[in-house]
Design an enzyme around this catalytic site. Structure first.
Site, PDB file in Angstrom:
ATOM      1  N   SER A 156       0.823  -1.208   0.000  1.00  0.00           N
ATOM      2  CA  SER A 156       0.000   0.000   0.000  1.00  0.00           C
ATOM      3  C   SER A 156       0.863   1.266   0.000  1.00  0.00           C
ATOM      4  O   SER A 156       1.593   1.513  -0.952  1.00  0.00           O
ATOM      5  CB  SER A 156      -0.959  -0.051   1.192  1.00  0.00           C
ATOM      6  OG  SER A 156      -1.977   0.902   1.073  1.00  0.00           O
ATOM      7  N   ASP A 216     -10.132  -3.660  -4.865  1.00  0.00           N
ATOM      8  CA  ASP A 216      -9.326  -2.629  -4.224  1.00  0.00           C
ATOM      9  C   ASP A 216      -9.529  -1.310  -4.964  1.00  0.00           C
ATOM     10  O   ASP A 216      -9.399  -1.264  -6.194  1.00  0.00           O
ATOM     11  CB  ASP A 216      -7.854  -3.046  -4.295  1.00  0.00           C
ATOM     12  CG  ASP A 216      -6.906  -2.119  -3.557  1.00  0.00           C
ATOM     13  OD1 ASP A 216      -7.361  -1.092  -3.016  1.00  0.00           O
ATOM     14  OD2 ASP A 216      -5.701  -2.437  -3.522  1.00  0.00           O
ATOM     15  N   HIS A 229      -7.872  -5.199  -1.118  1.00  0.00           N
ATOM     16  CA  HIS A 229      -6.717  -4.548  -0.510  1.00  0.00           C
ATOM     17  C   HIS A 229      -6.351  -5.270   0.791  1.00  0.00           C
ATOM     18  O   HIS A 229      -7.212  -5.691   1.553  1.00  0.00           O
ATOM     19  CB  HIS A 229      -7.062  -3.084  -0.206  1.00  0.00           C
ATOM     20  CG  HIS A 229      -5.886  -2.249   0.149  1.00  0.00           C
ATOM     21  ND1 HIS A 229      -5.045  -1.705  -0.796  1.00  0.00           N
ATOM     22  CD2 HIS A 229      -5.389  -1.868   1.355  1.00  0.00           C
ATOM     23  CE1 HIS A 229      -4.098  -1.012  -0.190  1.00  0.00           C
ATOM     24  NE2 HIS A 229      -4.277  -1.106   1.115  1.00  0.00           N
TER      25      HIS A 229
END
Length: 314
Positions: free
Chosen positions: A161, A257, A286
């Site tokens: 991320s 995501d 995610h």
């Protein structure tokens, strides 16, 4: 393969548990409360056993820069490849403890030393503080790899991320500064652009596990001003071709995501300059690398990613 397929049923069960447990969205909390919740949710992981785990600190731009160094239990003798790892959390949340399970999995599955970086967090330390720490840590590991039992010619960068954003930015920065390319950049559902207009942002605005409003909240805390969103080391997808170098990549994205499209777009940009192995998992969301114990599809996805990383690290 389609962009998105129905959410994996085991992952859907995990999402339901979060919702039933009353876990509030990140953007509804204060920074302090969000950090406490993140610790509660993610700092209790276990992961594979290691031969050694050592906490050290190096000289960083803001003082002591803590690193946690993992060496897996492997049969091979001699130096191992290494990954410098940056945790996720929107540049605002995250600790060495919250990334512990993912780092152990990377070390064990790839067969490499992992040096996890406790970089400075926003909003106390906005952009470019985290990138400065990321770059210094990576160069320190490359310079001192032998003391860690690692091969200095096989040092890569990795992150989830926001950490994927830092890994990409550190690779761009090193090569723009005239330093040698890293062995690889492993970008796991990375943030690459401050733009909320993609199809994946529209379709996955409400998650699961990460929402559009969460990402707006993270970006608001990371950047010093709106001008920073145009900086190529913040919105790395906007970097000009002249900044891209020869650091090969492994890029992993998930169908559910909001960051899916910007991650895939970055893989496409990078492929014009270096070798890229792009993995897309249309049934996952995610954060799936943190869910391997409960979601077999995430476990299999992590294995596939690790195989690609092994190939690049040699």
């Amino acid at each position: 393969m389609t962009d998105t397929e129905p959410l994996d049923p085991d992952l859907a069960d995990v999402v339901a548990e979060f919702e039933e447990g009353g876990v509030p969205p990140w953007h509804t909390l204060s920074v302090g409360s969000a950090r406490r919740l993140e610790d509660e949710l993610f700092a209790a992981g276990e992961g594979p056993g290691m031969a050694t785990v050592r906490d050290i600190a190096v000289d960083g731009p803001g003082g002591d820069l803590p690193l946690r160094v993992y060496r897996p239990e492997v049969d091979a003798e001699g130096s191992l490849p290494a990954l410098v790892f940056y945790h996720g959390g929107g540049w605002t949340l995250g600790t060495l403890d919250s990334a512990d399970d993912v780092c152990r999995e990377l070390a064990a599955r790839v067969g490499c030393v992992v040096a996890s970086v406790d970089y400075r967090l926003a909003p106390e330390h906005p952009f470019p503080a985290a990138l400065e720490d990321a770059s210094v840590a990576a160069e320190w590991v490359r310079a001192h790899a032998q003391s860690l039992g690692a091969d200095p010619t096989r040092v890569g960068l990795a992150g989830t991320s926001a950490g994927g954003n830092l890994a990409a930015a550190a690779a761009l920065y090193a090569e723009s500064d005239g330093r040698p390319p890293y062995a690889c950049q492993v970008l796991l559902y990375p943030i690459t652009d401050r733009s909320f207009t993609t199809d994946s942002y529209r379709k996955n605005a409400d998650g699961p596990l990460l929402t559009r409003r969460d990402m707006e909240w993270f970006w608001e805390r990371y950047l010093r001003s709106p001008v920073d969103e145009h900086h190529p080391f913040a919105s790395v997808l906007r970097a000009p071709d002249s900044l891209f170098g020869a650091t090969p990549g492994v890029v992993a994205t998930a169908g559910h995501d909001p960051l899916r499209d910007e991650g895939r777009a970055y893989a496409d940009r990078l492929e014009d300059h270096a070798e890229v192995d792009a993995h897309h998992f249309p049934t996952l969301s995610h954060g799936f690398c943190s869910l391997t114990d409960d979601v077999p599809a995430a476990d299999a996805a992590f294995d596939g990613i690790a195989a690609s990383v092994r190939d690049l690290l040699g």
